[in-house]
Design a protein around this motif. Structure first.
Motif, PDB file in Angstrom:
ATOM      1  N   LEU A 124      -6.922  -4.391   2.544  1.00 25.97           N
ATOM      2  CA  LEU A 124      -5.908  -4.279   3.594  1.00 25.97           C
ATOM      3  C   LEU A 124      -5.545  -5.625   4.213  1.00 25.97           C
ATOM      4  N   ALA A 125      -6.529  -6.503   4.374  1.00 32.22           N
ATOM      5  CA  ALA A 125      -6.233  -7.770   5.050  1.00 32.22           C
ATOM      6  C   ALA A 125      -5.841  -8.863   4.079  1.00 32.22           C
ATOM      7  N   LEU A 126      -6.355  -8.801   2.850  1.00 36.64           N
ATOM      8  CA  LEU A 126      -6.101  -9.882   1.896  1.00 36.64           C
ATOM      9  C   LEU A 126      -5.265  -9.433   0.705  1.00 36.64           C
ATOM     10  N   GLY A 127      -4.989  -8.144   0.612  1.00 33.37           N
ATOM     11  CA  GLY A 127      -4.170  -7.672  -0.504  1.00 33.37           C
ATOM     12  C   GLY A 127      -4.926  -7.606  -1.811  1.00 33.37           C
ATOM     13  N   ALA A 128      -6.259  -7.505  -1.733  1.00 30.10           N
ATOM     14  CA  ALA A 128      -7.053  -7.341  -2.956  1.00 30.10           C
ATOM     15  C   ALA A 128      -7.346  -5.856  -3.133  1.00 30.10           C
ATOM     16  N   GLN A 129      -6.292  -5.095  -3.445  1.00 27.21           N
ATOM     17  CA  GLN A 129      -6.453  -3.652  -3.597  1.00 27.21           C
ATOM     18  C   GLN A 129      -7.184  -3.336  -4.896  1.00 27.21           C
ATOM     19  N   THR A 130      -7.767  -2.130  -4.964  1.00 29.50           N
ATOM     20  CA  THR A 130      -8.473  -1.751  -6.180  1.00 29.50           C
ATOM     21  C   THR A 130      -7.517  -1.724  -7.364  1.00 29.50           C
ATOM     22  N   LYS A 131      -6.355  -1.104  -7.179  1.00 30.87           N
ATOM     23  CA  LYS A 131      -5.356  -1.060  -8.254  1.00 30.87           C
ATOM     24  C   LYS A 131      -4.161  -1.918  -7.876  1.00 30.87           C
ATOM     25  N   GLY A 132      -3.641  -1.683  -6.694  1.00 27.67           N
ATOM     26  CA  GLY A 132      -2.489  -2.439  -6.258  1.00 27.67           C
ATOM     27  C   GLY A 132      -1.377  -1.527  -5.801  1.00 27.67           C
ATOM     28  N   LEU A 133      -0.240  -2.136  -5.519  1.00 32.18           N
ATOM     29  CA  LEU A 133       0.929  -1.395  -5.064  1.00 32.18           C
ATOM     30  C   LEU A 133       2.089  -1.748  -5.978  1.00 32.18           C
ATOM     31  N   THR A 134       3.133  -0.927  -5.925  1.00 31.09           N
ATOM     32  CA  THR A 134       4.291  -1.234  -6.756  1.00 31.09           C
ATOM     33  C   THR A 134       5.265  -2.120  -5.978  1.00 31.09           C
ATOM     34  N   VAL A 135       6.096  -2.802  -6.724  1.00 31.93           N
ATOM     35  CA  VAL A 135       7.115  -3.650  -6.111  1.00 31.93           C
ATOM     36  C   VAL A 135       8.033  -2.774  -5.248  1.00 31.93           C
ATOM     37  N   LYS A 136       8.305  -1.580  -5.748  1.00 31.98           N
ATOM     38  CA  LYS A 136       9.165  -0.654  -5.007  1.00 31.98           C
ATOM     39  C   LYS A 136       8.534  -0.263  -3.668  1.00 31.98           C
ATOM     40  N   GLU A 137       7.252   0.032  -3.674  1.00 30.74           N
ATOM     41  CA  GLU A 137       6.578   0.393  -2.422  1.00 30.74           C
ATOM     42  C   GLU A 137       6.663  -0.756  -1.406  1.00 30.74           C
ATOM     43  N   MET A 138       6.468  -1.969  -1.905  1.00 27.39           N
ATOM     44  CA  MET A 138       6.495  -3.124  -1.003  1.00 27.39           C
ATOM     45  C   MET A 138       7.898  -3.303  -0.418  1.00 27.39           C
ATOM     46  N   ALA A 139       8.917  -3.167  -1.263  1.00 28.61           N
ATOM     47  CA  ALA A 139      10.289  -3.309  -0.771  1.00 28.61           C
ATOM     48  C   ALA A 139      10.585  -2.227   0.266  1.00 28.61           C
ATOM     49  N   ASN A 140      10.182  -1.010  -0.042  1.00 27.78           N
ATOM     50  CA  ASN A 140      10.439   0.112   0.858  1.00 27.78           C
ATOM     51  C   ASN A 140       9.781  -0.120   2.224  1.00 27.78           C
ATOM     52  N   ALA A 141       8.550  -0.594   2.200  1.00 29.24           N
ATOM     53  CA  ALA A 141       7.825  -0.804   3.462  1.00 29.24           C
ATOM     54  C   ALA A 141       8.399  -1.973   4.251  1.00 29.24           C
ATOM     55  N   PHE A 142       8.761  -3.059   3.568  1.00 27.10           N
ATOM     56  CA  PHE A 142       9.340  -4.199   4.292  1.00 27.10           C
ATOM     57  C   PHE A 142      10.703  -3.844   4.887  1.00 27.10           C
ATOM     58  N   ALA A 143      11.410  -2.922   4.250  1.00 30.92           N
ATOM     59  CA  ALA A 143      12.737  -2.539   4.745  1.00 30.92           C
ATOM     60  C   ALA A 143      12.657  -1.850   6.108  1.00 30.92           C
ATOM     61  N   VAL A 144      11.455  -1.476   6.514  1.00 31.78           N
ATOM     62  CA  VAL A 144      11.282  -0.865   7.835  1.00 31.78           C
ATOM     63  C   VAL A 144      11.606  -1.881   8.938  1.00 31.78           C
ATOM     64  N   PHE A 145      11.249  -3.132   8.737  1.00 30.92           N
ATOM     65  CA  PHE A 145      11.443  -4.132   9.803  1.00 30.92           C
ATOM     66  C   PHE A 145      12.924  -4.351  10.132  1.00 30.92           C
ATOM     67  N   PRO A 146      13.770  -4.683   9.152  1.00 29.19           N
ATOM     68  CA  PRO A 146      15.183  -4.876   9.505  1.00 29.19           C
ATOM     69  C   PRO A 146      15.866  -3.598   9.973  1.00 29.19           C
ATOM     70  N   ASN A 147      15.237  -2.454   9.768  1.00 31.53           N
ATOM     71  CA  ASN A 147      15.807  -1.203  10.259  1.00 31.53           C
ATOM     72  C   ASN A 147      15.189  -0.823  11.606  1.00 31.53           C
TER      73      ASN A 147
END
Ligand SMILES: [Zn+2]
Ligand SMILES: [Zn+2]
Ligand SMILES: [Zn+2]
Length: 944
Positions: free
Chosen positions: A583-606
């Motif tokens: 959670l703090a360093l981004g060393a997830q067991t599997k990881g996240l998708t590029v789409k998930e990251m884009a979707n979550a970051f889009a929360v800020f400008p909205n």
């Protein structure tokens, strides 16, 4: 060599089905059933079935079954218009800039290589399935009441739970999300099976079943199984092979021909498989599916198990629709071109290359197709897995649907322009082609308007789509989502909050986490930590809010559903993403998708509002009825304040580590990420107009070594290249609402409001500023002033002035040994804080925090403690809470007195240069001090 044509096959099957003579009991029961069912079919079909179920199971079931059936089951059984088996292409559309509908893609059924169409499945395999799994398959209506009654009877006597399930019921069981209650599951399974029979034809059910069943060796479906067990195309299987193959599915570990270990009965998998293969063949013979000659031939055929299909064993299909010839490549005559053969039927050419018959869809079309498939599965309550994916894609491709996507061709073109030109992709030193993926969201809608899953123009349909399929470790780019965002939201931090920049924990004296530059600077504001991407602050901030808060926030508020509760690594170690490193360093067991990251970051400008990012909006059937509406899930994830704080911090991050992502003439907010081993590089960021997440790395992970130098962020570079193009003509827009923000200056030692004392820290002489300024909302400033900086008389000798320093201070400048005493401040540290410094000492804590001369030690009650220095060597003779000036000691003063006496004696003038220590004391404090406390003693002895 066999020649298959669809029409012939159909005819053959019909004939065979009609030739089957059911047992007389079955015929009577069937007739009874048809009479009973027919009578109630239209109005009371479901109710009648309920009655039968209740009758059959009444002995077993107790309690309010009736109520349950009425509430839970009947409500779920709704018949829909059958939209299968149409064999119509589907179409995808997008809206152009004028709002006109444009066609994006025709979706063809031929593009699904792993799927076995009913027409391609050998008759023998279908008959073997019927013979061994469900002999009344072509007769029943989803449920075989004879076997069901038998099964209920055995269940009543506590004898086994398997058996009695038809192929349809097995299919339902396999594809449906698990229900928790056993009785509920059984009853619902029966009803759903009946529903499937109404919605799908027998052929479709059999096709789905044979593509779905688990075949061992991590394989689903008979087409893949044919390749894995026999090294053949499904169409080429012999009767003996069909019987062997279908035998596996009853118990894929027991009947797996590749199992060499012996089971309880002392048999290996091949022997077990042989046993059941013979059972199957016997049943086929007994039920009249095969002749005695076919049986005899099959029984003696020696099976050759082989993994993988050689190119010459591949099936090639004549592209001429009217011809429809299919044949094994090795049996066809070569044409002039290497990957062409002649069709023996029509004489045309047949392409035999790997992907010869497949049209290439763009990554966007692939993604949208998959999302539509998933939406259908959700609608049907079907568990989403690889097989469901294949089934629904097939269904879409032949169902005549019209799919309206969110694609913005202008943005997609800008993306393609960069990604398809390999010279635009930052080069690396190794030979491997670096890969990259990007997802772009339009902030005005929250929809995905462009995406790309790889570089270059070579795309294999359904190949690796790195934008949506690949789970990738995110590195620091996760911090705004899982640390700072939730931190702001919980109220635990503001940009001006001071957090320790030191290890959170130690393993055998080695500190964790490490900062990228392997250095710690004791403490920082959140603002500075985000700007410089400081790992230690991220971990220590996460500790403030708790990993579970962050984890749940990420999953529930931000849609980061790829985070895993629990994951068993190859080593057997059980890992979870609900932890500090993921959670703090981004060393997830599997990881996240590029789409998930884009979707979550889009929360800020909205403004903190989450919207589920879509690639399609609606799907219509061939009659123009809307069959799917992809409604955006919308909720508030962050407050407006959190969003504003994030704009403020992420603008600075782009000014810092994210410099490559800048867009000329536009404000960019975002965060870089680098995984621990430097194998993945990220940039996730946004402007007022668009949000994009970019990953850069390799398919075979290796360290990213850029030709242009690793100080650059290749993901940021690609972000800038694409988004610069996309933003052409858009006015520069600022997202930070400065009117809400006020400057505040905080002390880095106390975390409280800075006072003048904080600026007078002893270390400030070396340029170490102990105050930092950041902007926060009124009310978010610390409420108290620093109480850690304490004012003292500080001597130029490098410690708190003692009585001798004061004597030296009274001397004339001309003596050359005059001490200077000023008001400066020390930092009150507790014994625990001192211990922390000592532990961090060998781990990269910056030297200015390891000086003895700024510390004022107190015990846990705030009372003066005795400070012996960080190394335990300061103040050898003085018990003080701080380092006392080590230069102007009693001995130094006595020596000075002696030297003055000698000077006054005219006969003893030859020693004016002997400086001893007092001379040095006129210099400003040296950074390397404290001076070795034994030195004055030695000097003393020498003079004496
Ligand atoms: Zn042909
Ligand atoms: Zn202070
Ligand atoms: Zn002094």
């Amino acid at each position: 060599m066999e020649v298959y044509t669809m029409a012939e096959k159909k005819k053959k099957r019909k004939a065979q089905r009609q030739s089957w003579k059911p047992h007389w009991t079955l015929r009577i029961l069937k007739r009874l059933w048809l009479i009973a069912f027919g009578a109630f079919k239209i109005a009371l079909g479901a109710a009648a079935t309920v009655a039968i179920i209740v009758g059959v199971c009444a002995v077993i079931l107790v309690g309010s079954v009736g109520d349950y059936l009425e509430d839970e089951i009947l409500s779920q059984v709704e018949t829909e218009e059958k939209d299968y088996g149409l064999n119509l292409n589907s179409y995808m559309y997008y809206l152009d800039e004028n709002g006109d509908i444009q066609k994006l893609q025709n979706i063809f059924a031929e593009n699904n290589r792993e799927w076995a169409d009913y027409e391609d499945i050998p008759e023998d395999l279908i008959h073997a399935t019927v013979a061994i799994e469900d002999k009344r398959f072509f007769e029943h209506q989803g449920v075989d009441w004879i076997t069901t009654v038998k099964a209920c009877f055995f269940m009543f006597f506590g004898n086994g739970d398997r058996g009695g399930s038809t192929v349809t019921q097995q299919l339902v069981k396999n594809v449906t999300d698990n229900w928790s209650v056993t009785v509920q599951r059984k009853v619902q399974e029966i009803f759903t099976a009946i529903e499937y029979e109404r919605r799908y034809s027998k052929e479709e059910i059999m096709e789905w079943y044979l593509n779905e069943i688990y075949m061992g060796n991590r394989t689903n479906g008979v087409r893949m199984a044919a390749s894995i067990y026999f090294g053949k195309e499904l169409e080429s299987l012999t009767l003996a092979e069909c019987a062997s193959l279908i035998s596996i599915t009853n118990n894929p570990s027991l009947y797996n021909p590749y199992r060499d270990t012996l089971d309880a009965g002392g048999m290996n998998g091949r022997e077990r498989n042989r046993e059941r293969q013979l059972d199957t063949l016997n049943e086929m013979l007994a039920q009249g599916w095969i002749t005695q000659e076919e049986y005899d031939e099959a029984v003696v055929q020696e099976l050759v198990f082989k993994r993988g299909i050689a190119p010459e064993d591949r099936m090639a299909k004549c592209p001429n629709e009217a011809c429809g010839y299919k044949g094994i490549v090795s049996t066809l005559t070569h044409a002039e071109e290497d990957d062409m053969r002649y069709c023996p039927n029509c004489g045309g050419k047949i392409p035999v290359g790997e992907d010869a018959s497949q049209e290439v869809y763009s990554y966007y079309v692939d993604t949208a197709l998959e999302e539509v498939a998933q939406a259908f599965a959700e609608r049907d309550g079907v568990e989403w897995n690889d097989t469901a994916k294949r089934f629904y894609k097939q269904k879409i491709a032949s169902g005549g649907y019209h799919i309206y996507t969110c694609l913005d061709m202008r943005v997609q073109n800008a993306l393609d322009l960069i990604y398809q030109d390999l010279s635009q992709i930052p080069a690396v030193r190794s030979g491997q082609q670096p890969q990259s993926a990007m997802v772009i969201i339009d902030n005005s809608t929250g929809d995905i308007v462009a995406l790309i899953g790889g570089v270059g123009t070579d795309k294999v349909h359904d190949g690796q789509n790195r934008a949506v399929d690949s789970k990738l470790q995110t590195g620091s780019s996760i911090k705004p989502l899982t640390v700072y965002g939730p931190g702001f939201e919980s109220g635990a931090i503001s940009p001006a909050t001071v957090v320790k920049d030191m290890p959170q924990k130690y393993n055998n004296g080695v500190g964790w986490p490490k900062n990228d530059n392997r250095k710690y600077s004791y403490s920082r504001t959140i603002y500075s930590a985000i700007t410089s991407s400081v790992n230690a602050v991220a971990v220590n901030t996460l500790e403030l809010i708790g990993t579970s808060y962050s984890y749940n926030f990420a999953k529930e508020q931000l849609g980061l559903t790829s985070l895993l509760d629990s994951y068993t690594a190859a080593s057997g170690q059980i890992m979870s993403d609900d932890d500090y490193a993921p959670l703090a360093l981004g060393a997830q067991t599997k990881g996240l998708t590029v789409k998930e990251m884009a979707n979550a970051f889009a929360v800020f400008p909205n403004n903190g509002i989450y919207r589920e990012a879509r690639t399609f909006i609606r799907v219509y059937d061939h009659n123009g009825n809307m069959v799917l509406e992809n409604e955006q899930e919308i909720h508030e994830a962050f407050s407006e304040k959190t969003a504003n704080y994030m704009h403020y911090c992420l603008a600075a991050a782009v000014g810092g580590t994210g410099g490559n992502a800048r867009i000329s003439g536009q404000n960019v907010y975002g965060k870089t990420g680098t995984t621990a081993s430097n194998k993945d590089r990220w940039f996730c960021g946004y402007t007022k107009y668009y949000t994009a997440a970019v990953w850069f790395g390799f398919d075979t992970p290796e360290v990213v070594n850029l030709v242009m130098g690793n100080g650059n962020n290749p993901a940021g570079i690609l972000f800038s290249k694409v988004l610069s193009q996309v933003h052409q003509g858009l006015p520069k827009a600022e997202l930070i609402d400065y009117s809400k923000l006020r400057w505040t200056s905080v002390c880095l030692d106390s975390g409280k409001l800075a006072t003048e004392a904080c600026t007078m820290d002893v270390r400030s002489a070396d340029g170490i500023q102990r105050t930092q300024a950041a902007m926060v909302y009124p009310g978010d400033q610390p409420s108290q002033y620093c109480d850690k900086h304490i004012s003292v008389d500080y001597c130029s000798g490098g410690g708190v002035a003692c009585e001798y320093c004061k004597l030296f201070a009274e001397l004339e400048e001309s003596t050359g040994v005059k001490a200077k005493i000023e008001k400066k401040t020390l930092v009150k540290l507790t014994v625990e804080e001192l211990e922390e410094l000592r532990k961090a000492k060998t781990n990269g804590l910056q030297p200015e925090y390891l000086r003895d001369d700024y510390i004022y030690l107190v015990d846990k009650n705030g009372k003066d403690a005795i400070f012996k220095g960080i190394e335990g060597t300061a103040n050898p003779k003085v018990d003080a809470p701080y380092l006392v000036c080590p230069v102007h000691t009693k001995e130094a003063w006595e020596e000075y007195q002696k030297s003055v006496e000698k000077e006054e004696d005219p006969e003893d003038t030859e020693d004016p240069d002997d400086p001893g220590k007092p001379d040095d004391s006129t210099e400003p404090a040296e950074p390397t001090q404290p001076a070795d406390p034994t030195v004055p003693e030695e000097d003393d002895g020498g003079v004496g």
